[in-house]
Design a protein around this motif. Structure first.
Motif, PDB file in Angstrom:
ATOM      1  N   GLU A 472       0.856  -1.190   0.000  1.00  0.00           N
ATOM      2  CA  GLU A 472       0.000   0.000   0.000  1.00  0.00           C
ATOM      3  C   GLU A 472       0.892   1.239   0.000  1.00  0.00           C
ATOM      4  N   GLY A 473       0.606   2.147  -0.931  1.00  0.00           N
ATOM      5  CA  GLY A 473       1.378   3.385  -0.995  1.00  0.00           C
ATOM      6  C   GLY A 473       2.874   3.158  -1.145  1.00  0.00           C
ATOM      7  N   GLY A 474       3.249   2.156  -1.953  1.00  0.00           N
ATOM      8  CA  GLY A 474       4.667   1.903  -2.194  1.00  0.00           C
ATOM      9  C   GLY A 474       5.387   1.251  -1.024  1.00  0.00           C
ATOM     10  N   ARG A 475       4.655   0.754  -0.038  1.00  0.00           N
ATOM     11  CA  ARG A 475       5.282   0.075   1.106  1.00  0.00           C
ATOM     12  C   ARG A 475       4.625  -1.267   1.352  1.00  0.00           C
ATOM     13  N   VAL A 476       5.421  -2.209   1.825  1.00  0.00           N
ATOM     14  CA  VAL A 476       4.887  -3.529   2.136  1.00  0.00           C
ATOM     15  C   VAL A 476       4.158  -3.456   3.469  1.00  0.00           C
ATOM     16  N   THR A 477       2.883  -3.877   3.481  1.00  0.00           N
ATOM     17  CA  THR A 477       2.128  -3.864   4.736  1.00  0.00           C
ATOM     18  C   THR A 477       2.045  -5.253   5.359  1.00  0.00           C
ATOM     19  N   ALA A 478       2.187  -6.290   4.544  1.00  0.00           N
ATOM     20  CA  ALA A 478       2.178  -7.652   5.099  1.00  0.00           C
ATOM     21  C   ALA A 478       2.845  -8.616   4.126  1.00  0.00           C
ATOM     22  N   THR A 479       3.456  -9.652   4.705  1.00  0.00           N
ATOM     23  CA  THR A 479       4.054 -10.720   3.912  1.00  0.00           C
ATOM     24  C   THR A 479       3.534 -12.042   4.472  1.00  0.00           C
ATOM     25  N   VAL A 480       3.047 -12.904   3.579  1.00  0.00           N
ATOM     26  CA  VAL A 480       2.458 -14.176   3.980  1.00  0.00           C
ATOM     27  C   VAL A 480       3.158 -15.291   3.209  1.00  0.00           C
ATOM     28  N   ALA A 481       3.605 -16.326   3.903  1.00  0.00           N
ATOM     29  CA  ALA A 481       4.229 -17.478   3.234  1.00  0.00           C
ATOM     30  C   ALA A 481       3.555 -18.744   3.709  1.00  0.00           C
ATOM     31  N   GLY A 482       3.039 -19.521   2.778  1.00  0.00           N
ATOM     32  CA  GLY A 482       2.341 -20.751   3.129  1.00  0.00           C
ATOM     33  C   GLY A 482       1.184 -20.501   4.082  1.00  0.00           C
ATOM     34  N   GLY A 483       0.483 -19.373   3.882  1.00  0.00           N
ATOM     35  CA  GLY A 483      -0.675 -19.048   4.707  1.00  0.00           C
ATOM     36  C   GLY A 483      -0.335 -18.469   6.076  1.00  0.00           C
ATOM     37  N   ARG A 484       0.975 -18.333   6.372  1.00  0.00           N
ATOM     38  CA  ARG A 484       1.391 -17.776   7.669  1.00  0.00           C
ATOM     39  C   ARG A 484       1.887 -16.348   7.486  1.00  0.00           C
ATOM     40  N   VAL A 485       1.454 -15.459   8.366  1.00  0.00           N
ATOM     41  CA  VAL A 485       1.921 -14.074   8.289  1.00  0.00           C
ATOM     42  C   VAL A 485       3.350 -14.043   8.810  1.00  0.00           C
ATOM     43  N   ILE A 486       4.318 -13.658   7.941  1.00  0.00           N
ATOM     44  CA  ILE A 486       5.714 -13.620   8.387  1.00  0.00           C
ATOM     45  C   ILE A 486       6.193 -12.183   8.590  1.00  0.00           C
ATOM     46  N   PHE A 487       5.391 -11.240   8.141  1.00  0.00           N
ATOM     47  CA  PHE A 487       5.658  -9.827   8.468  1.00  0.00           C
ATOM     48  C   PHE A 487       4.366  -9.054   8.368  1.00  0.00           C
ATOM     49  N   ARG A 488       4.207  -8.101   9.281  1.00  0.00           N
ATOM     50  CA  ARG A 488       3.070  -7.211   9.200  1.00  0.00           C
ATOM     51  C   ARG A 488       3.523  -5.853   9.722  1.00  0.00           C
ATOM     52  N   SER A 489       3.263  -4.794   8.960  1.00  0.00           N
ATOM     53  CA  SER A 489       3.711  -3.472   9.403  1.00  0.00           C
ATOM     54  C   SER A 489       2.765  -2.937  10.464  1.00  0.00           C
ATOM     55  N   ARG A 490       3.324  -2.120  11.341  1.00  0.00           N
ATOM     56  CA  ARG A 490       2.450  -1.462  12.321  1.00  0.00           C
ATOM     57  C   ARG A 490       1.820  -0.273  11.631  1.00  0.00           C
ATOM     58  N   ARG A 491       0.638   0.020  11.987  1.00  0.00           N
ATOM     59  CA  ARG A 491      -0.057   1.156  11.402  1.00  0.00           C
ATOM     60  C   ARG A 491       0.628   2.467  11.717  1.00  0.00           C
TER      61      ARG A 491
END
Ligand SMILES: [Zn+2]
Length: 491
Positions: A472-491
């Motif tokens: 969103e807006g040129g930034r990664v807000t979440a990364t999911v691998a094999g259905g598992r969230v491996i990164f999520r940005s703080r708001r």
């Protein structure tokens, strides 16, 4: 018990099953996930998980353990970091690091061992250049490695010397290994921690899968991480040419492993780099690291062993030699997916040969941004053929994109920009740029194809693994691998 998951709130709703596979995409997702599904909120555009086709986990881990010179903009800035690092070390301890880049310094002359002798108080120092093709070492490091004025250059390498014939402290290509061989290795625990931290960094950048070019030691560490549940993303490991004989004896084939950690290709170097002036050009400049007879034999051995090849070729001369060696092997076996890594300068006559020989162009768009001035200087006659992803795509070549990290940033969004809009902004052969859709493919389905995973990852379709990069807006807000969230940005 692991429940199904419903990813919602982003541009696409996606249901993932308990084993991490996509059950449904779009309006059907909610029903497919079922009433008990865990709901995961996303925001932004949902893409198939981004993949990096070429990076080096070992030096990324080492960079976390040594001195990082990546952002030092001058010789003095580098020496200040070395001085600071040396303060905390025993008098006899090695000081290691990487990332120095004299082409970006106000005075781009290569530095001298004398600088390090003073800054590090006589300690042995081993500093790998940003591109990994040269090293800057101290007098103590040369002495420990037994490199003196009477020692000849090793095959495929150069020991820089002053007028009196004494080594200056700059080692190129194979000569780098003479010192690397005597530098103490980190412990297993240090290596594992460095690798795990590097992988977390990559997840933060939106990557769900990487192809690593590393050594057996890191492959061992990756297996430990996998076993301990500390491997957040998929890693496809490419082994060094030096280990081909062992792989042949063991009967290891491309694809061995599982969807998280597997073996694919054999990495061999045909030439050096643009930055170190060792890229092998058709006009005769550069350093051929692997001669043609041996290259042909290497490719034939890999095809016979059902292994793939990933051939490092940067100059147009090296790329032509790689194509010459690979052309007769087209379709050698079911999963034969030979790759040329970098392909930074390719003669236009050779563009269509990628498709004809079934060779994948594994390129790193961010190199163009970093190398543009140097390319204009070193390759003035052929820059129109350099970093030519647009031309290669038009000629039918399959593209797989990566970063070559830690040589450049692993940030795939920076790479996508370099492949698309940057050329226009930089006014540097904008006709060679790619569309956004093509660049995204090269970071997803193209990269998956390059390691035979095109039915596993790279698309948002039922049955594929649920790997997502949400932007969103040129930034990664979440990364999911094999259905598992491996990164999520703080708001
Ligand atoms: Zn590389």
């Amino acid at each position: 018990m692991i429940r199904a998951r419903l990813f919602r709130g982003g541009s696409l709703e996606i249901a993932a099953g308990a084993s991490g596979e996509i059950l449904a995409v779009g309006p059907a997702a909610k029903a497919a996930a079922g009433r008990d599904a865990e709901v995961v909120g996303l925001r932004g555009k949902v893409w198939p998980g981004l993949q990096d086709a070429h990076l080096h986990l070992s030096p990324m881990a080492m960079r976390r353990l040594g001195v990082d010179l990546t952002s030092a903009r001058s010789l003095d800035a580098c020496l200040a970091r070395v001085r600071k690092r040396a303060e905390g070390l025993l008098r006899t301890a090695w000081l290691q690091g990487r990332g120095w880049y004299n082409d970006a310094w106000p005075d781009p002359a290569f530095p001298h061992r004398g600088h390090l002798d003073r800054a590090a108080g006589g300690r042995p120092v081993f500093l790998v250049r940003k591109d990994g093709h040269s090293a800057w070492v101290s007098s103590a490091a040369l002495a420990i490695a037994g490199i003196g004025r009477e020692i000849p250059d090793p095959p495929g390498g150069v020991i820089d010397r002053d007028e009196a014939g004494d080594p200056t402290g700059i080692l190129r290509e194979k000569a780098v290994e003479m010192v690397r061989a005597v530098v103490p290795e980190p412990s297993d625990a240090e290596l594992d921690a460095g690798l795990a931290a590097s992988l977390r960094d990559l997840a933060r950048l939106g990557l769900t899968s990487v192809h690593s070019m590393d050594r057996a030691r890191e492959f061992g560490a990756l297996q430990r991480l996998r076993q301990a549940g500390r491997l957040p993303m998929r890693v496809t490991y490419n082994l060094p040419y030096a280990d081909l004989a062992a792989a042949e004896r063991m009967g290891v084939r491309s694809g061995w492993g599982d969807a998280w950690l597997r073996i694919w290709g054999v990495k061999a170097f045909l030439d050096g780099s643009l930055g170190s002036r060792t890229a092998e050009m058709l006009d005769g400049r550069g350093v051929p690291v692997l001669e043609q007879g041996e290259l042909v034999e290497l490719c034939a051995r890999c095809a016979k062993a059902h292994l793939n090849v990933t051939l490092h070729a940067i100059g147009d001369g090296a790329v032509r030699r790689a194509l010459d060696a690979l052309q007769p092997l087209a379709g050698a076996w079911r999963w034969w997916r030979p790759r040329i890594e970098h392909a930074q300068c390719v003669h236009p006559d050779d563009w269509p040969r990628f498709q004809a020989a079934g060779v994948i162009a594994s390129m790193q768009p961010i190199h163009a941004v970093a190398d543009r001035e140097l390319a204009d200087l070193e390759w003035p006659e052929v820059t129109a053929n350099a970093y030519a992803w647009g031309a290669l795509e038009r000629a039918g070549a399959r593209l797989a994109f990566g970063s070559d990290a830690p040589v450049e940033t692993a940030d795939p969004l920076a790479g996508m920009d370099a492949a698309t809009d940057w050329r226009e902004r930089a006014v540097w052969y904008p006709g060679l740029s790619l569309s956004h859709a093509s660049a995204l493919r090269a970071y997803t389905s193209g990269t998956a194809y390059a390691v035979g995973q095109e039915t596993v990852v790279g698309r948002l379709r039922p049955g594929f693994q649920c790997d997502l990069t949400v932007v969103e807006g040129g930034r990664v807000t979440a990364t999911v691998a094999g259905g598992r969230v491996i990164f999520r940005s703080r708001r």
